[in-house]
Write a protein that holds these residues in place. Structure first.
Motif, PDB file in Angstrom:
ATOM      1  N   LEU A 262      44.222 -20.328  -3.854  1.00  0.00           N
ATOM      2  CA  LEU A 262      45.359 -19.752  -2.155  1.00  0.00           C
ATOM      3  C   LEU A 262      44.165 -18.930  -1.162  1.00  0.00           C
ATOM      4  CD1 LEU A 262      44.944 -16.392  -2.779  1.00  0.00           C
ATOM      5  CD2 LEU A 262      45.085 -16.684  -5.314  1.00  0.00           C
ATOM      6  N   LEU A 263      43.053 -19.012  -1.566  1.00  0.00           N
ATOM      7  CA  LEU A 263      42.193 -18.378  -0.196  1.00  0.00           C
ATOM      8  C   LEU A 263      41.677 -19.908   0.782  1.00  0.00           C
ATOM      9  CD1 LEU A 263      39.445 -16.075  -1.944  1.00  0.00           C
ATOM     10  CD2 LEU A 263      41.663 -15.840  -0.841  1.00  0.00           C
ATOM     11  N   TYR A 264      41.440 -20.688  -0.050  1.00  0.00           N
ATOM     12  CA  TYR A 264      41.151 -21.638   0.880  1.00  0.00           C
ATOM     13  C   TYR A 264      43.104 -22.313   1.228  1.00  0.00           C
ATOM     14  CZ  TYR A 264      39.891 -26.884   2.836  1.00  0.00           C
ATOM     15  OH  TYR A 264      40.121 -27.352   2.748  1.00  0.00           O
ATOM     16  N   ILE A 265      44.206 -22.284   1.214  1.00  0.00           N
ATOM     17  CA  ILE A 265      44.392 -23.348   1.348  1.00  0.00           C
ATOM     18  C   ILE A 265      45.563 -21.979   2.882  1.00  0.00           C
ATOM     19  CG2 ILE A 265      47.322 -23.831   1.081  1.00  0.00           C
ATOM     20  CD1 ILE A 265      46.763 -23.803  -1.560  1.00  0.00           C
ATOM     21  N   TRP A 266      45.304 -20.661   2.299  1.00  0.00           N
ATOM     22  CA  TRP A 266      46.137 -19.430   3.287  1.00  0.00           C
ATOM     23  C   TRP A 266      45.371 -19.915   4.304  1.00  0.00           C
ATOM     24  CZ3 TRP A 266      43.859 -15.683   5.983  1.00  0.00           C
ATOM     25  CH2 TRP A 266      44.939 -15.166   6.953  1.00  0.00           C
ATOM     26  N   CYS A 268      43.493 -22.671   5.766  1.00  0.00           N
ATOM     27  CA  CYS A 268      44.050 -24.284   6.266  1.00  0.00           C
ATOM     28  C   CYS A 268      45.024 -23.817   7.007  1.00  0.00           C
ATOM     29  CB  CYS A 268      44.032 -25.146   5.302  1.00  0.00           C
ATOM     30  SG  CYS A 268      42.279 -25.844   4.249  1.00  0.00           S
ATOM     31  N   ARG A 269      46.157 -23.122   6.415  1.00  0.00           N
ATOM     32  CA  ARG A 269      47.714 -22.597   6.959  1.00  0.00           C
ATOM     33  C   ARG A 269      47.327 -21.806   8.631  1.00  0.00           C
ATOM     34  NH1 ARG A 269      52.421 -23.487   2.855  1.00  0.00           N
ATOM     35  NH2 ARG A 269      53.337 -23.621   4.869  1.00  0.00           N
ATOM     36  N   HIS A 270      46.736 -20.967   8.396  1.00  0.00           N
ATOM     37  CA  HIS A 270      46.083 -20.034   9.497  1.00  0.00           C
ATOM     38  C   HIS A 270      44.853 -20.744   9.772  1.00  0.00           C
ATOM     39  CE1 HIS A 270      49.040 -18.254   6.771  1.00  0.00           C
ATOM     40  NE2 HIS A 270      49.848 -17.472   7.601  1.00  0.00           N
ATOM     41  N   PRO A 271      44.823 -21.007  10.782  1.00  0.00           N
ATOM     42  CA  PRO A 271      43.684 -21.462  11.549  1.00  0.00           C
ATOM     43  C   PRO A 271      42.619 -20.273  12.729  1.00  0.00           C
ATOM     44  CG  PRO A 271      45.026 -23.165  12.324  1.00  0.00           C
ATOM     45  CD  PRO A 271      45.703 -22.018  11.166  1.00  0.00           C
ATOM     46  N   ALA A 272      43.831 -19.913  13.298  1.00  0.00           N
ATOM     47  CA  ALA A 272      43.966 -18.248  14.431  1.00  0.00           C
ATOM     48  C   ALA A 272      42.527 -18.106  13.582  1.00  0.00           C
ATOM     49  CB  ALA A 272      44.871 -17.758  14.564  1.00  0.00           C
ATOM     50  N   SER A 273      42.703 -17.088  12.764  1.00  0.00           N
ATOM     51  CA  SER A 273      41.854 -16.188  11.843  1.00  0.00           C
ATOM     52  C   SER A 273      40.968 -16.983  10.717  1.00  0.00           C
ATOM     53  CB  SER A 273      42.685 -15.299  11.186  1.00  0.00           C
ATOM     54  OG  SER A 273      43.169 -15.919  10.146  1.00  0.00           O
ATOM     55  N   SER A 274      41.458 -18.108   9.871  1.00  0.00           N
ATOM     56  CA  SER A 274      40.802 -18.804   9.037  1.00  0.00           C
ATOM     57  C   SER A 274      40.564 -18.038   8.018  1.00  0.00           C
ATOM     58  CB  SER A 274      39.488 -19.735   9.150  1.00  0.00           C
ATOM     59  OG  SER A 274      39.169 -20.476   8.111  1.00  0.00           O
ATOM     60  N   TYR A 275      39.391 -17.744   7.194  1.00  0.00           N
ATOM     61  CA  TYR A 275      38.957 -17.145   5.999  1.00  0.00           C
ATOM     62  C   TYR A 275      38.000 -16.046   7.146  1.00  0.00           C
ATOM     63  CZ  TYR A 275      36.347 -15.167   2.357  1.00  0.00           C
ATOM     64  OH  TYR A 275      36.167 -14.634   0.849  1.00  0.00           O
ATOM     65  N   VAL A 276      38.269 -15.193   6.345  1.00  0.00           N
ATOM     66  CA  VAL A 276      37.343 -13.905   6.903  1.00  0.00           C
ATOM     67  C   VAL A 276      36.759 -13.591   5.595  1.00  0.00           C
ATOM     68  CG1 VAL A 276      36.495 -12.058   8.648  1.00  0.00           C
ATOM     69  CG2 VAL A 276      37.842 -13.809   8.525  1.00  0.00           C
ATOM     70  N   GLN A 277      35.526 -12.472   5.381  1.00  0.00           N
ATOM     71  CA  GLN A 277      34.641 -12.136   3.908  1.00  0.00           C
ATOM     72  C   GLN A 277      35.922 -11.031   4.465  1.00  0.00           C
ATOM     73  OE1 GLN A 277      30.650 -11.453   3.982  1.00  0.00           O
ATOM     74  NE2 GLN A 277      30.846 -10.743   0.892  1.00  0.00           N
ATOM     75  N   GLY A 278      36.587 -10.207   3.396  1.00  0.00           N
ATOM     76  CA  GLY A 278      37.312  -9.154   2.992  1.00  0.00           C
ATOM     77  C   GLY A 278      38.349  -9.611   2.224  1.00  0.00           C
ATOM     78  N   CYS A 347      51.294 -14.621  -5.816  1.00  0.00           N
ATOM     79  CA  CYS A 347      50.021 -13.780  -4.999  1.00  0.00           C
ATOM     80  C   CYS A 347      49.519 -14.746  -3.155  1.00  0.00           C
ATOM     81  CB  CYS A 347      48.792 -14.055  -5.290  1.00  0.00           C
ATOM     82  SG  CYS A 347      48.160 -13.014  -7.367  1.00  0.00           S
ATOM     83  N   TYR A 348      49.245 -15.491  -3.479  1.00  0.00           N
ATOM     84  CA  TYR A 348      49.600 -16.755  -1.684  1.00  0.00           C
ATOM     85  C   TYR A 348      50.695 -15.773  -1.082  1.00  0.00           C
ATOM     86  CZ  TYR A 348      49.595 -19.585   0.995  1.00  0.00           C
ATOM     87  OH  TYR A 348      50.085 -20.214   2.662  1.00  0.00           O
ATOM     88  N   TRP A 349      52.584 -16.494  -0.999  1.00  0.00           N
ATOM     89  CA  TRP A 349      52.526 -15.507  -0.432  1.00  0.00           C
ATOM     90  C   TRP A 349      52.542 -13.781  -0.088  1.00  0.00           C
ATOM     91  CZ3 TRP A 349      54.615 -19.664   2.466  1.00  0.00           C
ATOM     92  CH2 TRP A 349      55.091 -20.509   2.053  1.00  0.00           C
ATOM     93  N   CYS A 350      52.407 -12.918  -0.657  1.00  0.00           N
ATOM     94  CA  CYS A 350      52.944 -11.618  -0.858  1.00  0.00           C
ATOM     95  C   CYS A 350      51.562 -11.277   0.546  1.00  0.00           C
ATOM     96  CB  CYS A 350      52.356 -11.178  -2.334  1.00  0.00           C
ATOM     97  SG  CYS A 350      54.347 -10.883  -3.077  1.00  0.00           S
ATOM     98  N   LEU A 351      50.346 -12.232  -0.256  1.00  0.00           N
ATOM     99  CA  LEU A 351      49.127 -12.078   0.585  1.00  0.00           C
ATOM    100  C   LEU A 351      49.691 -12.663   2.228  1.00  0.00           C
ATOM    101  CD1 LEU A 351      46.725 -11.189   1.144  1.00  0.00           C
ATOM    102  CD2 LEU A 351      45.611 -13.659   0.208  1.00  0.00           C
ATOM    103  N   THR A 352      49.995 -13.419   1.892  1.00  0.00           N
ATOM    104  CA  THR A 352      50.534 -13.822   2.933  1.00  0.00           C
ATOM    105  C   THR A 352      51.178 -12.781   4.105  1.00  0.00           C
ATOM    106  OG1 THR A 352      50.044 -16.227   2.636  1.00  0.00           O
ATOM    107  CG2 THR A 352      51.624 -15.909   4.887  1.00  0.00           C
ATOM    108  N   ASN A 353      52.193 -12.221   3.112  1.00  0.00           N
ATOM    109  CA  ASN A 353      53.271 -11.582   4.489  1.00  0.00           C
ATOM    110  C   ASN A 353      52.198  -9.914   4.549  1.00  0.00           C
ATOM    111  OD1 ASN A 353      54.791 -13.483   3.906  1.00  0.00           O
ATOM    112  ND2 ASN A 353      56.366 -12.034   2.407  1.00  0.00           N
ATOM    113  N   LEU A 354      51.341 -10.040   4.153  1.00  0.00           N
ATOM    114  CA  LEU A 354      50.363  -8.564   3.945  1.00  0.00           C
ATOM    115  C   LEU A 354      49.388  -9.268   4.558  1.00  0.00           C
ATOM    116  CD1 LEU A 354      49.681  -5.648   2.997  1.00  0.00           C
ATOM    117  CD2 LEU A 354      47.864  -6.999   2.401  1.00  0.00           C
ATOM    118  N   LEU A 355      49.297  -9.632   5.442  1.00  0.00           N
ATOM    119  CA  LEU A 355      47.939  -9.825   6.840  1.00  0.00           C
ATOM    120  C   LEU A 355      48.958 -10.162   7.792  1.00  0.00           C
ATOM    121  CD1 LEU A 355      45.471 -12.748   4.501  1.00  0.00           C
ATOM    122  CD2 LEU A 355      45.378 -10.115   5.085  1.00  0.00           C
ATOM    123  N   ALA A 356      50.404 -10.403   7.830  1.00  0.00           N
ATOM    124  CA  ALA A 356      50.693 -11.114   9.119  1.00  0.00           C
ATOM    125  C   ALA A 356      50.502 -10.334  10.103  1.00  0.00           C
ATOM    126  CB  ALA A 356      51.975 -11.502   8.230  1.00  0.00           C
TER     127      ALA A 356
END
Length: 535
Positions: A262-266, A268-278, A347-356
């Motif tokens: 789920l972290l890797y897919i998030w 890939c689908r949000h390249p502006a921020s990509s993955y950041v530790q935390g 978890c993926y969809w709730c994390l996506t909405n939280l980080l939005a």
């Protein structure tokens, strides 16, 4: 001369000499001077018909007197348990019955008779009662109780055909019962619609969409991935084993695999921020809550199991028992592969909405985090100038310790359950509440309860309120920090805050203090900017 007796004429009485002879004590009479049956029979053999008639009447009267003078058995009536003694005949009519004591009455038992007021009972003759099981030996998971008022409120709100988000946010601000937490979080984050009839349709569609993303982004050969994607995947695989290392649940292979995907897919689908530790830390509360939801659904846990509703006090050991079972990972084998995929998708969809709402926290240079750290420094300078001055004099800057607080939303400072879960109940409900500076009427009708009469929302309420929580958190240790004079001691203290023994009570106090600060300072940037007046 006496009147002669004839068969048709009964004498009315005996002559005086005969009456005296019958009443005179002799060897054939009893102690009371009454003729016995033997003396009466002797007289009958020599008496006249008049004497015989009188003797028959006298013998009848004597027998009647004897029957009424015989002692009668006494028994105790226990119908009304009053201890009242009632007279009753028992046994042979012609023989006296002994007086029965109350403790030996044949119709009394230890179970049916109760003592009257002031009565002492001898229990030596009673049968021993069956020993009752010790309540301390009964497992808490087997105890049941009625739902509390708070639980009934949530049930009423969440069972409505169309759920009121305003009412739900007001309820969630003060904490969510863990059985309802998963559904409430999904609603607060906008993952689930308010219309109950659409829930199953939307969940099916969202989960299918996530499965397609796995096939599209994760289950592919490394040769197909770009260099940036390969670097992102490498960073995710490095950080996942470091996520919540002290929690056994996150050492399970199934959890680590789901978290990696789920972290890797998030990313890939949000390249502006990509993955950041935390970001990996932000996913952990969702995993814990949704794993518990699956265990409820599989009836491994129930509303009355593992201390779920045994105690209203969430710090009670019985209350935290099921938390331990989930966090220790001992119940994960009850979750099917299909259920594990549902957990991952949710978890993926709730994390996506939280980080939005806080995505600028994880873009280049993380401007959102920098802004929150600066605001925290201004706020602490305003409310505790001596602490702020002491930190500056010892060489401590806010960015050295507060950056982690903003980046991970205090997840590393508290235990996941119950502290972080309780903290996030309020955080997620803050997203839809208006700020105190808005034109809408704002009331606090309960201790620590936040309500808004209008439906005005502020997308920044969540991260703004987090600053006040951090300020209240730091100021709670003001005296301890000011008692330290060395940079190393202060820095080490701020890196490992002493919150190991914190529970829901401490979190409630912290949230209440943060709420008071927000009502005083939120929307008053001019007061916070004039910090030089305080110095």
């Amino acid at each position: 001369m006496t009147e002669s007796a004839t068969p048709g004429n009964k004498p009315k009485g005996l002559p005086g000499f005969l009456r005296r002879s019958l009443r005179t004590p002799n060897a054939n009479s009893d102690d009371d001077g009454i003729m016995t049956s033997k003396s009466t029979s002797q007289i009958r053999t020599t008496s006249t018909p008049a004497v015989e008639s009188f003797l028959e009447e006298d013998e009848l009267a004597e027998n009647t007197l004897r029957r009424h003078s015989e002692p009668k058995a006494l028994t105790f009536e226990d119908d009304d348990f009053s201890g009242e003694v009632r007279e009753k005949e028992n046994g042979r009519k012609d023989a006296p019955q002994p007086l029965q004591p109350p403790s030996k009455a044949p119709d009394e038992t230890a179970e049916t008779r109760a003592p009257s007021s002031g009565e002492k009972i001898n229990n030596h003759s009673e049968e021993p009662k069956q020993q009752q099981p010790d309540q301390s030996e009964i497992k808490p998971s087997k105890l049941r109780r009625q739902r509390s008022y708070k639980e009934r409120q949530f049930e009423s709100c969440l069972d409505s055909p169309v759920i009121s988000l305003t009412e739900l946010r007001q309820l969630c601000w003060n904490g969510i019962p863990r059985y309802h937490r998963a559904q409430a979080w999904k609603l607060l984050l906008g993952y689930l619609p308010t219309n109950q009839q659409r829930h199953s349709i939307l969940l099916k569609r969202k989960r299918a969409e996530y499965e397609d993303s796995i096939a599209q982004h994760y289950d592919i050969d490394d040769d197909i991935r770009t260099l940036q994607e390969q670097e992102t995947l490498r960073q995710v695989l490095v950080d996942v084993p470091r996520t919540a290392p002290d929690v056994a649940l996150f050492r399970q292979d199934r959890i680590r695999a789901a978290l990696s995907r789920l972290l890797y897919i998030w990313a890939c689908r949000h390249p502006a921020s990509s993955y950041v530790q935390g970001i990996n830390d932000l996913a952990t509360p969702f995993i814990v809550v949704f794993v518990r939801e699956q265990l409820y659904r599989a009836e491994v846990l129930s509303m009355d199991d593992d201390g779920e509703y045994i105690s209203d006090d969430e710090n009670d050991p019985d209350y935290e028992h099921s938390h331990d079972a989930v966090l220790e990972g001992t119940l994960l084998h009850h979750v099917s592969d299909e259920g594990m995929l549902e957990i991952e998708a949710d978890c993926y969809w709730c994390l996506t909405n939280l980080l939005a709402g806080i995505q600028d926290h994880y873009t280049s240079d993380q401007p959102g985090v920098q802004r929150m750290v600066m605001r925290l420094e201004e706020l602490v300078t305003r409310i505790d100038a001596s602490l702020s001055t002491h930190l500056a004099n010892t060489g401590i800057t806010f960015v050295q310790f507060a950056f982690k607080w903003m980046n991970c939303l205090l997840l590393r400072e508290f235990s996941l359950s119950p502290c972080v879960e309780r903290l996030w109940d309020t955080y997620l409900s803050e997203n839809g509440l208006s700020s105190p500076s808005s034109s809408s009427l704002r009331t606090g009708d309960e201790y620590g309860k936040r309500t808004s009469i209008t439906s005005t929302t502020s997308n920044n309420s969540f991260q703004e309120f987090h600053v006040y929580v951090c300020a209240a958190f730091l100021c709670q240790f003001s005296s301890q920090l000011q008692g330290m004079t060395e940079f190393e001691d202060i820095f080490a203290f701020l890196q490992t805050m002493p919150t190991q023994d914190w529970g829901v009570v401490e979190m409630e106090v912290l949230l209440s203090q943060a709420y008071v600060l927000s009502t005083l300072f939120q929307g008053s940037d001019a007061h916070l900017a004039n910090t030089e007046l305080i110095r």
